[in-house]
Design an enzyme around this catalytic site. Structure first.
Site, short mmCIF file in Angstrom:
data_model
loop_
_atom_site.label_atom_id
_atom_site.label_comp_id
_atom_site.label_asym_id
_atom_site.label_seq_id
_atom_site.Cartn_x
_atom_site.Cartn_y
_atom_site.Cartn_z
N ASP A 27 0.81 -1.21 0.16
CA ASP A 27 -0.16 -0.13 -0.17
C ASP A 27 0.88 1.32 -0.11
O ASP A 27 0.26 2.23 0.66
CB ASP A 27 -0.82 0.15 1.11
CG ASP A 27 -2.00 -1.13 1.29
OD1 ASP A 27 -2.01 -1.87 0.27
OD2 ASP A 27 -2.98 -1.26 2.35
N LYS A 132 -6.58 -4.94 -2.96
CA LYS A 132 -7.08 -5.41 -2.06
C LYS A 132 -8.32 -4.51 -1.36
O LYS A 132 -7.96 -3.36 -1.45
CB LYS A 132 -6.13 -5.87 -1.00
CG LYS A 132 -5.39 -4.87 -0.47
CD LYS A 132 -4.47 -5.56 0.56
CE LYS A 132 -3.38 -4.23 1.22
NZ LYS A 132 -4.35 -3.61 2.11
N CYS A 165 -2.04 -2.57 7.81
CA CYS A 165 -2.04 -3.38 6.71
C CYS A 165 -0.46 -4.35 6.79
O CYS A 165 -0.74 -5.43 6.18
CB CYS A 165 -2.15 -2.81 5.45
SG CYS A 165 -3.85 -1.93 5.22
C1 C5J Z 1 -2.93 0.63 5.62
C2 C5J Z 1 -4.75 1.64 6.51
N1 C5J Z 1 -2.54 0.41 4.40
N2 C5J Z 1 -3.94 2.26 7.66
N3 C5J Z 1 -4.22 1.10 5.54
O1 C5J Z 1 -2.29 0.47 6.54
O2 C5J Z 1 -5.99 2.04 6.84
#
Ligand code: C5J
Length: 227
Positions: A27, A132, A165
């Protein structure tokens, strides 16, 4: 024939086969790292996440040179939000909700500028990008199939955020039988204390979820294995 390498890590060094190891970059999207996206809409200081960019770049360069599989993930939803659970859409008191129009397009929606990976960590042609809808990279994706088809047994998990994540993915992977190595400097959080605690949780109790190391140690292991 495979050449196994050993990476210095906590709670103990990890021996892995680079041909059966994937680097998974979680991400590293504009929505989390740049102003005007999902992360900032939740009230976070997004500049804290930039610390992970240079270590990820260095690690990726070494991994690509070693011919390792590199996989990128993106958190986001269909434009009609039909894959976004109401419980996720309604949570908290963000300045902009998922799906609302922000400076980088609709927040956390696929196809919008904010959903893109940051230019510093753009995937190379042929590197799988996994979209995702959840925090974990295995939930409602074909990541498991991609790893299985490539004979992957170990994951090096990087990205943001450490305790959300990255952690969720490591936990999912651990339960699926993958060894997970997390280079701490290749991860970041809006909450430095959660970052530290998240890394400690992985390596505690004899490595309850995996191993923790850093980009330099991974690269040292790769370079020792290439001689
Ligand atoms: C991730 C989030 N990628 N913090 N998403 O950690 O909402």
């Amino acid at each position: 024939m495979s050449t196994r390498i050993t990476v210095d890590a906590l709670p103990q060094p990890l021996t892995l086969d680079p041909a059966r190891t994937a680097v998974v970059i979680i991400d590293m999207q504009r929505d989390f790292i740049e102003p005007g996206g999902f992360g900032e809409s939740l009230g976070n200081d997004v500049s804290l996440l930039r610390a992970a960019i240079a270590p990820c770049q260095a690690l990726l360069a070494g991994a690509r040179q070693a011919g390792m599989l590199v996989i990128h993930t993106r958190e986001g939803h269909r434009p009609d939000l039909s894959d976004a659970p109401p419980a996720k859409l309604e949570r908290g008191a963000p300045s902009l909700r998922i799906g609302a129009a922000g400076p980088m397009g609709r927040i956390l929606v696929r196809g919008e500028p904010g959903h893109e990976l940051i230019p510093e960590l753009r995937p190379l042609d042929g590197e799988p990008v996994i979209d995702k809808p959840g925090k974990g990279a295995f939930y409602a994706t074909d990541l498991g199939a991609v790893l299985q088809h490539r004979g992957i047994e170990t994951l090096i998990v990087c990205g943001v955020t450490t305790e959300v994540c990255v952690h969720t993915t490591v936990r999912e992977a651990n339960d699926r039988g993958y060894r997970c190595l997390v280079p701490g400097d290749c991860c970041a959080s809006y909450f430095p204390e959660f970052h530290e605690a998240g890394l400690r949780m992985i390596a505690a109790q004899g490595g309850i979820f995996g191993w923790v190391s850093d980009s330099e140690r991974v690269l040292a292991g790769l370079s020792a294995g290439s001689h």
